[in-house]
Design a protein around this motif. Structure first.
Motif, mmCIF file in Angstrom:
data_model
loop_
_atom_site.group_PDB
_atom_site.id
_atom_site.type_symbol
_atom_site.label_atom_id
_atom_site.label_comp_id
_atom_site.label_asym_id
_atom_site.label_seq_id
_atom_site.Cartn_x
_atom_site.Cartn_y
_atom_site.Cartn_z
ATOM 1 N N LYS B 15 0.828 -1.220 0.000
ATOM 2 C CA LYS B 15 0.000 0.000 0.000
ATOM 3 C C LYS B 15 0.852 1.255 0.000
ATOM 4 O O LYS B 15 0.500 2.255 -0.609
ATOM 5 C CB LYS B 15 -0.928 0.014 1.224
ATOM 6 N N ARG B 16 1.964 1.171 0.713
ATOM 7 C CA ARG B 16 2.835 2.356 0.821
ATOM 8 C C ARG B 16 3.886 2.405 -0.282
ATOM 9 O O ARG B 16 4.705 3.319 -0.316
ATOM 10 C CB ARG B 16 3.521 2.375 2.178
ATOM 11 N N LYS B 17 3.890 1.385 -1.139
ATOM 12 C CA LYS B 17 4.904 1.306 -2.214
ATOM 13 C C LYS B 17 6.301 1.400 -1.619
ATOM 14 O O LYS B 17 7.174 2.100 -2.135
ATOM 15 C CB LYS B 17 4.703 2.414 -3.254
ATOM 16 N N MET B 18 6.476 0.701 -0.532
ATOM 17 C CA MET B 18 7.752 0.743 0.165
ATOM 18 C C MET B 18 8.371 -0.652 0.161
ATOM 19 O O MET B 18 7.645 -1.651 0.158
ATOM 20 C CB MET B 18 7.533 1.209 1.610
ATOM 21 N N GLY B 19 9.680 -0.709 0.125
ATOM 22 C CA GLY B 19 10.366 -1.997 0.151
ATOM 23 C C GLY B 19 10.735 -2.409 1.557
ATOM 24 O O GLY B 19 10.770 -1.578 2.471
ATOM 25 N N LEU B 20 10.990 -3.685 1.719
ATOM 26 C CA LEU B 20 11.361 -4.226 3.022
ATOM 27 C C LEU B 20 12.632 -3.586 3.573
ATOM 28 O O LEU B 20 12.736 -3.306 4.762
ATOM 29 C CB LEU B 20 11.538 -5.743 2.898
ATOM 30 N N THR B 21 13.587 -3.361 2.683
ATOM 31 C CA THR B 21 14.859 -2.778 3.110
ATOM 32 C C THR B 21 14.678 -1.367 3.653
ATOM 33 O O THR B 21 15.253 -1.011 4.682
ATOM 34 C CB THR B 21 15.864 -2.772 1.945
ATOM 35 N N GLU B 22 13.871 -0.584 2.960
ATOM 36 C CA GLU B 22 13.626 0.780 3.436
ATOM 37 C C GLU B 22 12.907 0.767 4.781
ATOM 38 O O GLU B 22 13.243 1.529 5.682
ATOM 39 C CB GLU B 22 12.796 1.566 2.415
ATOM 40 N N LEU B 23 11.936 -0.117 4.895
ATOM 41 C CA LEU B 23 11.209 -0.228 6.164
ATOM 42 C C LEU B 23 12.149 -0.622 7.302
ATOM 43 O O LEU B 23 12.076 -0.071 8.402
ATOM 44 C CB LEU B 23 10.070 -1.248 6.044
ATOM 45 N N ALA B 24 13.024 -1.569 6.999
ATOM 46 C CA ALA B 24 13.996 -2.011 8.001
ATOM 47 C C ALA B 24 14.852 -0.839 8.476
ATOM 48 O O ALA B 24 15.095 -0.681 9.668
ATOM 49 C CB ALA B 24 14.861 -3.122 7.432
ATOM 50 N N GLN B 25 15.270 -0.021 7.517
ATOM 51 C CA GLN B 25 16.094 1.135 7.872
ATOM 52 C C GLN B 25 15.323 2.107 8.753
ATOM 53 O O GLN B 25 15.837 2.618 9.736
ATOM 54 C CB GLN B 25 16.572 1.843 6.603
ATOM 55 N N ARG B 26 14.067 2.351 8.371
ATOM 56 C CA ARG B 26 13.268 3.305 9.143
ATOM 57 C C ARG B 26 13.004 2.808 10.555
ATOM 58 O O ARG B 26 12.994 3.573 11.510
ATOM 59 C CB ARG B 26 11.924 3.533 8.450
ATOM 60 N N VAL B 27 12.763 1.507 10.666
ATOM 61 C CA VAL B 27 12.465 0.933 11.976
ATOM 62 C C VAL B 27 13.738 0.766 12.814
ATOM 63 O O VAL B 27 13.711 0.858 14.032
ATOM 64 C CB VAL B 27 11.744 -0.424 11.812
ATOM 65 N N GLY B 28 14.838 0.543 12.105
ATOM 66 C CA GLY B 28 16.100 0.415 12.824
ATOM 67 C C GLY B 28 16.488 -1.016 13.138
ATOM 68 O O GLY B 28 17.187 -1.282 14.100
ATOM 69 N N ILE B 29 16.010 -1.948 12.313
ATOM 70 C CA ILE B 29 16.453 -3.329 12.443
ATOM 71 C C ILE B 29 16.990 -3.771 11.091
ATOM 72 O O ILE B 29 16.763 -3.107 10.077
ATOM 73 C CB ILE B 29 15.328 -4.285 12.917
#
Lengths: 70, 70
Positions: B15-29
């Motif tokens: 839905k957010r057109k976001m990749g797993l890697t970017e999400l990982a970076q934002r979350v910090g894991i």
DNA sequence: ATTAATTTATCGTTTTTCGATAAATATATA
DNA sequence: TATATATTTATCGAAAAACGATAAATTAAT
């Protein structure tokens, strides 16, 4: 800035007219540990515990957890 | 019988057109650990991680977790 | 074919759950 | 008030799990 996760177990207990002790028995953890979850003092949750909570309260994770940004 | 908790991180990423890697970076894991969460292989979640996921994806815990009884 | 993204796996450390238990506090009830 | 019940708080220890770091395998994209 940083939001926080709120536990709404108390709300669901009220809706179901169920006590913390009974919920603890149904889920299979001690009332003391259930109290920790209910009062938001837990720093993590096991998925299995969350599943049992949903089962016992006949609800969804979204009914038990809420994200509030402040 | 026993129901199960489903992770819908993949749905929210789409839905957010976001990749797993970017999400990982934002979350910090690490992406590796995010993959474990996304594919439902985690046996527990830290509340702090859940909060960061909600923050990064601008959503509620209910959007990420679902209880399915079978 | 090459690059990037995702998944899977292992190791070690740190964190946390959770049971067991006890005590304190609060709430209800006789 | 006194008594019973329910809830909260705290501590200890063992077991479980997160998570970083890392590497390799797999998949997707270019």
């Amino acid at each position: 800035m940083e939001g926080e996760i709120i536990f709404n177990i108390d709300v669901m207990l009220a809706k179901r007219k169920m006590g913390l002790t009974e919920l603890a028995q149904r889920v299979g953890i001690t009332p003391a540990n259930m109290s920790i979850l209910k009062t938001g003092k837990a720093r993590a949750v096991r998925i299995s515990t969350l599943a049992k909570l949903c089962e016992a309260l006949n609800c969804q994770p979204g009914d038990l957890l809420e994200y509030r940004k402040e």
